[in-house]
Design an enzyme around this catalytic site. Structure first.
Site, PDB file in Angstrom:
ATOM      1  N   ASP A   1       3.828   4.766   5.477  1.00 31.96           N
ATOM      2  CA  ASP A   1       3.766   6.204   5.223  1.00 31.96           C
ATOM      3  C   ASP A   1       4.025   7.033   6.480  1.00 31.96           C
ATOM      4  O   ASP A   1       4.081   6.505   7.596  1.00 31.96           O
ATOM      5  CB  ASP A   1       2.411   6.593   4.604  1.00 31.96           C
ATOM      6  CG  ASP A   1       1.236   5.836   5.233  1.00 31.96           C
ATOM      7  OD1 ASP A   1       1.367   5.401   6.393  1.00 31.96           O
ATOM      8  OD2 ASP A   1       0.205   5.680   4.573  1.00 31.96           O
TER       9      ASP A   1
ATOM     10  N   ASN B   1     -11.788   6.036  -0.082  1.00 25.38           N
ATOM     11  CA  ASN B   1     -11.736   6.234  -1.532  1.00 25.38           C
ATOM     12  C   ASN B   1     -10.838   5.202  -2.203  1.00 25.38           C
ATOM     13  O   ASN B   1     -10.457   5.355  -3.352  1.00 25.38           O
ATOM     14  CB  ASN B   1     -11.259   7.659  -1.863  1.00 25.38           C
ATOM     15  CG  ASN B   1      -9.854   7.936  -1.341  1.00 25.38           C
ATOM     16  OD1 ASN B   1      -9.190   7.059  -0.788  1.00 25.38           O
ATOM     17  ND2 ASN B   1      -9.389   9.163  -1.519  1.00 25.38           N
TER      18      ASN B   1
ATOM     19  N   HIS C   1      -7.761   4.330  -1.240  1.00 28.27           N
ATOM     20  CA  HIS C   1      -6.311   4.537  -1.208  1.00 28.27           C
ATOM     21  C   HIS C   1      -5.626   3.463  -0.359  1.00 28.27           C
ATOM     22  O   HIS C   1      -6.204   2.928   0.579  1.00 28.27           O
ATOM     23  CB  HIS C   1      -5.924   5.954  -0.773  1.00 28.27           C
ATOM     24  CG  HIS C   1      -6.122   6.290   0.668  1.00 28.27           C
ATOM     25  ND1 HIS C   1      -7.082   7.185   1.100  1.00 28.27           N
ATOM     26  CD2 HIS C   1      -5.481   5.880   1.791  1.00 28.27           C
ATOM     27  CE1 HIS C   1      -6.998   7.303   2.416  1.00 28.27           C
ATOM     28  NE2 HIS C   1      -6.040   6.520   2.862  1.00 28.27           N
TER      29      HIS C   1
ATOM     30  N   GLU D   1      -3.310   8.012  -3.322  1.00 29.81           N
ATOM     31  CA  GLU D   1      -4.674   8.462  -3.567  1.00 29.81           C
ATOM     32  C   GLU D   1      -5.104   8.071  -4.986  1.00 29.81           C
ATOM     33  O   GLU D   1      -4.265   7.712  -5.815  1.00 29.81           O
ATOM     34  CB  GLU D   1      -4.732   9.991  -3.415  1.00 29.81           C
ATOM     35  CG  GLU D   1      -4.381  10.497  -2.021  1.00 29.81           C
ATOM     36  CD  GLU D   1      -5.542  10.362  -1.025  1.00 29.81           C
ATOM     37  OE1 GLU D   1      -6.471   9.575  -1.275  1.00 29.81           O
ATOM     38  OE2 GLU D   1      -5.501  11.051   0.012  1.00 29.81           O
TER      39      GLU D   1
HETATM   40  C1  GLP Z   1      -4.600   6.410   6.355  1.00 30.16           C
HETATM   41  C2  GLP Z   1      -3.361   5.583   6.157  1.00 30.16           C
HETATM   42  C3  GLP Z   1      -3.653   4.349   5.338  1.00 30.16           C
HETATM   43  C4  GLP Z   1      -4.844   3.658   5.954  1.00 30.16           C
HETATM   44  C5  GLP Z   1      -6.043   4.531   5.834  1.00 30.16           C
HETATM   45  C6  GLP Z   1      -7.317   3.906   6.361  1.00 30.16           C
HETATM   46  O1  GLP Z   1      -4.853   7.246   5.288  1.00 30.16           O
HETATM   47  N1  GLP Z   1      -2.319   6.297   5.532  1.00 30.16           N
HETATM   48  O2  GLP Z   1      -2.511   3.521   5.321  1.00 30.16           O
HETATM   49  O3  GLP Z   1      -5.067   2.436   5.300  1.00 30.16           O
HETATM   50  O4  GLP Z   1      -5.770   5.694   6.588  1.00 30.16           O
HETATM   51  O5  GLP Z   1      -7.453   4.232   7.684  1.00 30.16           O
HETATM   52  P1  GLP Z   1      -8.515   3.653   8.692  1.00 30.16           P
HETATM   53  O6  GLP Z   1      -8.062   2.264   8.975  1.00 30.16           O
HETATM   54  O7  GLP Z   1      -8.412   4.550   9.864  1.00 30.16           O
HETATM   55  O8  GLP Z   1      -9.827   3.709   8.014  1.00 30.16           O
END
Ligand code: GLP
Length: 270
Positions: free
Chosen positions: A68, A150, A152, A157
Site C-alpha cells: 500500500d 481492527n 485490517h 479495512e
Molecule cells: C498499516 C499498514 C498495514 C500494517 C498495519 C499494522 O495500516 N498499512 O499494512 O499491517 O499498519 O501496522 P503496525 O505493524 O504498525 O501495527
C-alpha cells in the site's frame, strides 16, 4: 488453512520472519514478494539487511511489490511508504530499482501523460496499472503482511470485499490514529491505495506477522472466527498456505503452546 507459530518475543519473531524471507529468495532468486510496512516488520527488515550485508546478489533478481501507499504523498515525503522501504530495505540491498514496486499515491506519471484526468480518475488507472504489473511479474510467490488492530491487512479495512483488487480506500479513524507516529506534523492522510484482499490471496504463500499486546484481541478473533469481512485478516482462512507468526504478547488471548507449529484445521489454536 492457517498454521500458527508462537514465538517468545519480538526479536525472535523478527529473526524467524527474516529467515523465511531469505529462504524464499535463496530457493528462488527470482521470487516475487509482496511486502508490508508498519512497525511490526521493522525488525524483520533490520535482520534481512544484517544477513544480506556482505553477501552478493541477495536481492539482485528479486521483484518486490508493496501492499500500500498513502494517497497524496510524493515518494520522497518522510511519511510515505516509499520512504519507509527506502530507509529500511531498498537502500541497503542490491534490489534493482526497476524491480521494486510501490503504488504511486499521487498518480503523477499518469497525470502527466493524461492531464485531462482528475486525481481520482488517474488514481484508478494507477491501481489498474499496479495489478497489471503484478500479473506481468508472474504473480506473487510470497506475501508478508502485518495486521492492524481492527484486523485490517494492507489497508483493507473492515467491510472490504474479499474479492477486492488494488484500489483507493478511505482510512478508518482508528487506523489514522495508529499511524500518526509516522506523521509528526499530525497530518495523516485520509486515503490510501491498497492491494485488495483478492490480490493478497492470489499469493502462493502468505506469512502474517503479529506482535504486541495491542494485537491480542484481533489475534483472538482471527483464531476463533469464520471468514468474515468484519475482520479482513479472516480472509486468510480461505487460503491454502498461511503461516501466522505471533509473539507471545500478541498470542496472549489464545491458547497455543509456544513454538508449536501445526495446522489450525487439525488443532485449533484456542
Ligand atoms: C498499516 C499498514 C498495514 C500494517 C498495519 C499494522 O495500516 N498499512 O499494512 O499491517 O499498519 O501496522 P503496525 O505493524 O504498525 O501495527
Amino acid at each position: 488453512m492457517i498454521t500458527w507459530r508462537v514465538l517468545d518475543d519480538y526479536p525472535t519473531l523478527s529473526r524467524d520472519a527474516a529467515d523465511r524471507l531469505l529462504a524464499a529468495i535463496e530457493s528462488d532468486p527470482r521470487a516475487v514478494l509482496l511486502l508490508p510496512t508498519g512497525t511490526t516488520p521493522e525488525g524483520m527488515y533490520a535482520e534481512v539487511v544484517r544477513q544480506c550485508r556482505g553477501r552478493y546478489f541477495c536481492f539482485r533478481d528479486v521483484t518486490t511489490f508493496n501492499l500500500d501507499e498513502y494517497v497524496g504523498l510524493p515518494a520522497d515525503h518522510s511519511g510515505s511508504y516509499f520512504s519507509y522501504m527506502q530507509e529500511r530495505l531498498f537502500r541497503h540491498t542490491d534490489l534493482d530499482p526497476a524491480r521494486r514496486h510501490i503504488p504511486d499515491g499521487t498518480a503523477e506519471r499518469i497525470r502527466r501523460q493524461r492531464p485531462e484526468l482528475s486525481l481520482d480518475e488517474a488514481l484508478e488507472l494507477e491501481c489498474a496499472r499496479y495489478e497489471e504489473e503484478i500479473r506481468r511479474a508472474g504473480g506473487i510467490d510470497l506475501a508478508i503482511l502485518g495486521m492492524g488492530r481492527n484486523g485490517h491487512i494492507g489497508f483493507n479495512e473492515p467491510g472490504s470485499p474479499f474479492d477486492s483488487r488494488t484500489r483507493v480506500v478511505e482510512l478508518h479513524p482508528s487506523t489514522r490514529q495508529a499511524n500518526a507516529p509516522f506523521f509528526p506534523d499530525g497530518d495523516v492522510p485520509s486515503r490510501a491505495i491498497t492491494a485488495g484482499i483478492a490480490t493478497i490471496l492470489s499469493a502462493a504463500r502468505i506469512i502474517l506477522l503479529v506482535s504486541g499486546a495491542s494485537k491480542a484481541d484481533a489475534v483472538r478473533r482471527l483464531a476463533s472466527t469464520e471468514p468474515s469481512p468484519d475482520l479482513p485478516a479472516s480472509a486468510l482462512l480461505n487460503h491454502s498456505d498461511v503461516l501466522v507468526l505471533a509473539d507471545r504478547e500478541a498470542a496472549a488471548k489464545i491458547e497455543q503452546p509456544q513454538g508449536m507449529e501445526r495446522p489450525a484445521a487439525e488443532q485449533p489454536p484456542y
